[in-house]
Design an enzyme around this catalytic site. Structure first.
Site, short mmCIF file in Angstrom:
data_model
loop_
_atom_site.label_atom_id
_atom_site.label_comp_id
_atom_site.label_asym_id
_atom_site.label_seq_id
_atom_site.Cartn_x
_atom_site.Cartn_y
_atom_site.Cartn_z
N GLU A 1 0.82 -1.22 0.00
CA GLU A 1 0.00 0.00 0.00
C GLU A 1 0.85 1.26 0.00
OE1 GLU A 1 -0.70 -2.64 1.82
OE2 GLU A 1 -2.81 -3.15 1.49
N HIS B 1 -11.85 -4.98 9.52
CA HIS B 1 -12.52 -4.84 8.22
C HIS B 1 -13.76 -3.97 8.37
CE1 HIS B 1 -10.04 -8.36 7.24
NE2 HIS B 1 -10.23 -8.07 5.98
#
Ligand SMILES: Cc1ncc(C[n+]2csc(CCOP(=O)(O)OP(=O)(O)O)c2C)c(N)n1
Length: 667
Positions: free
Chosen positions: A406, A473
């Site tokens: 990322e 999440h």
């Protein structure tokens, strides 16, 4: 030290010598100024000049370089006017960063130099982005990024090299191994024998060279450059050198054994090259003295110009204005032509997710320089299938699966931006933005303010709870970013806004975090025009009219508020959907307070430090007289988000909405 002049003419050798000597003489002057208290900090590159100079001279002038704190030779070899460099170091307005940045933490588009941020490693992935731009345009160019030996321990080093290798990018990574990272010797930094051993792990070619020999550096980079362009591959070069002064001038060198200074003193890059040039009669003592004299005078006269710089007078408006890049005025005629199949009157019922898809699709048609990147976004279509079909239509160049890197991918978006591309990166889940956090908050967000370079990037953030996905999440992390000047944060709640805000975010030249609530993807539908349109960033929306209380909210909580209003027809509730969290629509907030005098701030994010606190503070400061009750905040519990749905429901602010509405009404 042995020098091999290859086919270089005498003039070329003298040119290299002049470029090598110049930063040394500037530095010697800087050390005097430092002792006189005329400059603050100085990171010396004395002893390491051959690397910066040799490599810069081996490149074309329009190939981007990402230098570090000891690379004065990059800046001088690119012929930046010295008085302007002095002004930069003095913190003058006429420097390269209007006094906002120190020493080498700045860049210049004109010179194709992108300076570092203090964090070192993030530099490397920017070179990936630039190289990707070259590759996509089939240009025969490379980008170059430097790092110290210390910086190679950072995750950013690993990620940048990995992305460059996997994507076959023409990047030259140069390690300046000067033996120390601040005070820590290399044997306390890594276990491999040589740093080029790291290249093996990435499937990358590499070479270790004498970094004090300017001819070796120059010749190696020339050859490696050709290799990178021909093979379309990256390359790692470890340049062995030594830091002849302290980490920075105030920090001393007590921890460095004296013998090392003696040993490396003999390998001084300038003295040795000078000896060689006199031995082969390219220069004689007199000519060398003349060059030194010329530089001395030049340095003095440039310094005189720099001393004329005025003291900065802070201008708050200018400071604030420079945080964001101004939007380009685009001629919409041309874009409409491409999208003529879309009738502006035609609307279709779309789900939230389809609004996002349509925005991406139309933006890809609109902007031929738009690149999509993210994990599994190509053939697989992304974790939520939002990018399904795009790779088939636009190809693998523009719809790119990324490795799990990322940080490097955010860095890559910035590199693309330097070369005039636009990028949309999909975070697979907003939670994973932690891995790219530094690049977002320190590089993307600050670069326009620092040196007038925009970061034309959108980061899509599938966010939120309500899907029983547990602590990693489901997070709402928008408030991490609303605190960062230089970012924009948008957060749609309807399919119409999802499409229009994403198009606006992509058109915006600034870094925009686009939050898309996962629970809304397939649960919310609405009419969406087929045409290509924007919803203005920074404008809230009244989604329900009422006059008893105002609920100011955004994202999934807009639907909680709407559902609540339907179930409680006896209460007249005004609902404001903020749609953008940075910048906030203060007019809309003020109007909502004025209308009802009772305000409830509702968000899925946890209470402490949430955007609700900021809005509440603003209301009490600016709308105090309009209030008939304290501003209340209904937010989620200050805990991580639990997995079990009973626990998750209890966590979410929604479970306390009724309680807070009643409390507000009781005033
Ligand atoms: C992320 C981060 N951690 C720590 C520091 C503090 N720091 C600045 S320079 C430096 C040493 C860097 O060593 P190296 O990469 O070998 O470069 P050199 O200074 O030797 O040229 C450290 C620890 C920093 N700037 N950034």
């Amino acid at each position: 030290m042995e020098f091999n002049r290859t086919t270089l003419s005498n003039e070329e050798l003298i040119n290299i010598y002049r470029n090598l000597l110049f930063p040394r003489m500037i530095e010697e002057k800087m050390l005097v100024l430092l002792r006189q208290g005329k400059i603050s900090k100085w990171f010396s590159g004395i002893g390491q000049e051959a690397i910066a100079v040799g490599s810069t001279l081996a490149l074309q002038d329009d190939e981007w370089i990402m230098p570090m704190h000891r690379n004065l030779g990059v800046f001088t070899s690119r012929k930046m006017p010295l008085h302007k460099l002095f002004m930069q170091w003095q913190g003058n307005k006429e420097g390269y960063s209007k006094g906002r940045e120190r020493s080498f933490h700045f860049g210049s588009k004109e010179h194709h130099i992108c300076g570092m941020i203090s964090h070192l490693g993030p530099q490397l992935a920017i070179a990936d982005g630039v190289a990707l731009a070259y590759k996509l345009r089939r240009e025969n160019k490379v980008s170059v990024a430097y790092t110290g030996d210390g910086g190679t321990s950072e995750g950013d080093f690993h990620e940048a090299l990995n992305v460059a290798a996997v994507w076959d990018l023409p990047v030259i990574f140069i390690i300046e191994n000067n033996g120390y990272g601040l005070s820590t010797p290399v044997n306390e930094q890594y276990r491999c024998k040589s740093l080029i051993d790291k290249a093996i792990g990435y499937g990358m070619e590499s070479v270790r060279i004498d970094g004090n020999n300017v001819m070796t550096v120059y010749d190696t980079i020339k050859g490696v450059r050709e290799y990178c362009i021909r093979e379309q591959k990256p390359y790692l070069i470890e340049c062995m050198t030594f830091r002849m002064r302290g980490h920075e001038e105030a920090s001393g060198t007590k921890y460095v054994p004296k013998e090392l200074f003696e040993e490396w003193g003999k390998k001084d890059p300038i003295k040795n090259f000078e000896q060689y040039l006199t031995a082969v009669q390219v220069l004689n003592e007199m000519q060398i003295a003349d060059i030194r004299n010329e530089f001395k005078q030049h340095i003095e006269s440039e310094l005189e110009i720099a001393y004329q710089a005025n003291e900065i007078i802070a201008d708050t408006d200018e400071e604030l204005n420079d945080v964001y890049a101004k939007p380009l005025i685009v001629n919409r005629e041309s874009q409409v032509a491409e999208l003529t199949t879309h009738d502006s009157r035609l609307t279709t019922e779309l789900r939230f997710i389809d609004g996002i898809k349509q925005a991406l699709h139309q933006s890809m048609l609109e902007h031929h320089n738009l690149i999509l990147m993210g994990q599994d976004i190509a053939e697989y279509g992304g974790a939520f299938k939002i990018t399904e079909g795009l790779v088939e239509e636009f190809g693998k160049d523009r719809v790119r699966n990324t490795p799990l890197c990322e940080s490097a991918i955010v860095g890559t978006t910035l590199g693309l931006s330097l070369e005039g591309f636009k990028a949309v990166m999909e975070m697979q889940f907003a939670d994973f933005v932690t891995e790219g956090f530094n690049q977002i908050v320190n590089n993307l967000a600050k670069i326009n303010y620092r040196w007038n370079q925009n970061a034309d990037v959108v980061i899509r953030m599938p966010t939120g709870a309500g899907v029983a996905a547990g602590p990693f999440h489901s997070q709402s992390n928008e408030a991490w970013f609303t605190h960062v000047p230089g970012l924009k944060v948008v957060y749609p709640s309807t399919p119409y806004d999802a499409k229009g805000l994403l198009i606006a975010a992509i058109n915006d030249p600034n870094p925009v975090l686009y939050f898309e609530h996962k629970a809304l993807y397939r649960s919310v539908s609405g009419n969406v025009p087929e045409e290509y349109y924007e919803v203005e960033i920074g404008k809230a929306n009244i989604v329900n009219e009422g006059d008893e209380i105002s609920i100011i909210t955004y994202g999934a909580a807009v639907h909680w508020a709407l559902d609540y209003t339907k179930e409680h027809a006896d209460i007249s509730i005004e609902i404001i959907d903020l749609r953008t969290l940075l910048p906030l629509d203060y007019d809309a907030i003020r109007n909502a307070v004025a209308k009802t005098g009772k305000v409830l701030l509702l968000h899925e994010d946890t209470l402490m430090g949430g955007i609700g606190g900021e809005i509440s503070a603003w209301i009490s400061e600016h709308c105090f007289e309009m209030l008939d009750a304290p501003v209340l905040r209904c937010a989620s519990l200050d805990t991580p988000i639990p997995f079990n749905s009973n626990l998750e429901n209890n966590f979410l602010a929604k479970s306390r909405l009724d309680e807070y509405v009643k409390k507000l009404l009781s005033y």
